[in-house]
Write an enzyme that holds these catalytic residues in place. Structure first.
Site, PDB file in Angstrom:
ATOM      1  N   THR A   1      -9.861 -24.098  -7.260  1.00 32.79           N
ATOM      2  CA  THR A   1      -9.677 -23.992  -5.592  1.00 32.79           C
ATOM      3  C   THR A   1      -8.211 -23.653  -5.509  1.00 32.79           C
ATOM      4  OG1 THR A   1      -8.841 -26.535  -6.162  1.00 32.79           O
ATOM      5  CG2 THR A   1     -11.330 -26.115  -5.434  1.00 32.79           C
TER       6      THR A   1
ATOM      7  N   THR B   1      -5.058 -24.531  -3.905  1.00 26.21           N
ATOM      8  CA  THR B   1      -3.690 -25.182  -4.062  1.00 26.21           C
ATOM      9  C   THR B   1      -3.799 -25.248  -5.718  1.00 26.21           C
ATOM     10  OG1 THR B   1      -3.902 -26.276  -2.046  1.00 26.21           O
ATOM     11  CG2 THR B   1      -2.393 -26.921  -3.826  1.00 26.21           C
ATOM     12  N   CYS B   2      -4.931 -25.777  -6.171  1.00 27.01           N
ATOM     13  CA  CYS B   2      -4.949 -25.970  -7.791  1.00 27.01           C
ATOM     14  C   CYS B   2      -4.848 -24.548  -8.540  1.00 27.01           C
ATOM     15  CB  CYS B   2      -6.347 -26.516  -8.249  1.00 27.01           C
ATOM     16  SG  CYS B   2      -6.673 -27.796  -7.081  1.00 27.01           S
ATOM     17  N   SER B   3      -5.178 -23.537  -8.232  1.00 25.00           N
ATOM     18  CA  SER B   3      -5.238 -22.374  -9.021  1.00 25.00           C
ATOM     19  C   SER B   3      -4.059 -21.374  -8.515  1.00 25.00           C
ATOM     20  CB  SER B   3      -6.430 -21.310  -8.666  1.00 25.00           C
ATOM     21  OG  SER B   3      -7.351 -22.136  -9.414  1.00 25.00           O
TER      22      SER B   3
ATOM     23  N   LEU C   1      -1.312 -25.492 -10.924  1.00 25.18           N
ATOM     24  CA  LEU C   1      -1.518 -25.045 -12.213  1.00 25.18           C
ATOM     25  C   LEU C   1      -0.487 -24.078 -12.640  1.00 25.18           C
ATOM     26  CD1 LEU C   1      -2.957 -24.864 -14.985  1.00 25.18           C
ATOM     27  CD2 LEU C   1      -4.576 -23.328 -14.213  1.00 25.18           C
TER      28      LEU C   1
END
Length: 161
Positions: free
Chosen positions: A46, A48-50, A54
């Site tokens: 997703t 924000t996550c990627s 992370l």
């Protein structure tokens, strides 16, 4: 009930895709006798996550480990194969643990579950980070919105360790 600083993590079993294939890893194996930075994301791949969360942990991995941290792990309510693909695509395979909480058992036990059905993701984890020493939560940083990664970011964790 939501997990708090000073609480012991609940027992759980994760699945992780490694270079040698799928393995199961328990909270006991990951946290017993160690200092571990654990962060959670609503979903692998997703935005924000990627693009934000992370990458900060991957870029700061050596600085985090240099401060006496034994391991770093990310957990998401995604299946083993999605987490493995994310580890490979991000360049993080073998650098940090990509833990699949496929049935949200760990996430629910922490009280960190969130219903993102309105955004089509369904049941997921809140975005957070924590420092865990020998299975006990020493710091806990929970984002107010799943779309932001500030208080749970690697830079914020570096200030706490």
């Amino acid at each position: 009930m939501t997990i708090s600083v000073g609480d012991k993590l609940p027992a759980a079993t994760f699945k992780e895709k490694t270079a040698d294939g799928p393995v199961e890893i328990t909270t006991e194996q990951l946290f017993a006798g160690k200092k571990v930075v654990l962060f959670a994301v609503p979903g692998a791949f997703t935005p924000t996550c990627s693009l934000n969360h992370l990458p900060g942990y991957l870029e700061n991995r050596d600085a985090i480990l240099a401060r006496g941290i034994d391991d770093i792990a990310v957990v998401a309510v995604n299946d083993l194969h999605v987490m493995g693909a994310w580890a490979t695509a991000s360049g993080g395979m073998g650098k940090i643990h990509f833990l699949s909480d496929w049935n949200a058992a760990f996430t629910k036990a922490l009280g960190m579950d969130i219903d993102l059905s309105a955004g089509t993701l369904g049941l997921r984890s809140k975005r957070y980070s924590m420092l865990v020493e020998d299975g006990v939560v020493k710091t806990l940083n929970v984002e107010e919105s799943p779309g932001q990664a500030t208080v749970s970011a690697a830079a914020a964790m570096l200030e706490q360790i």
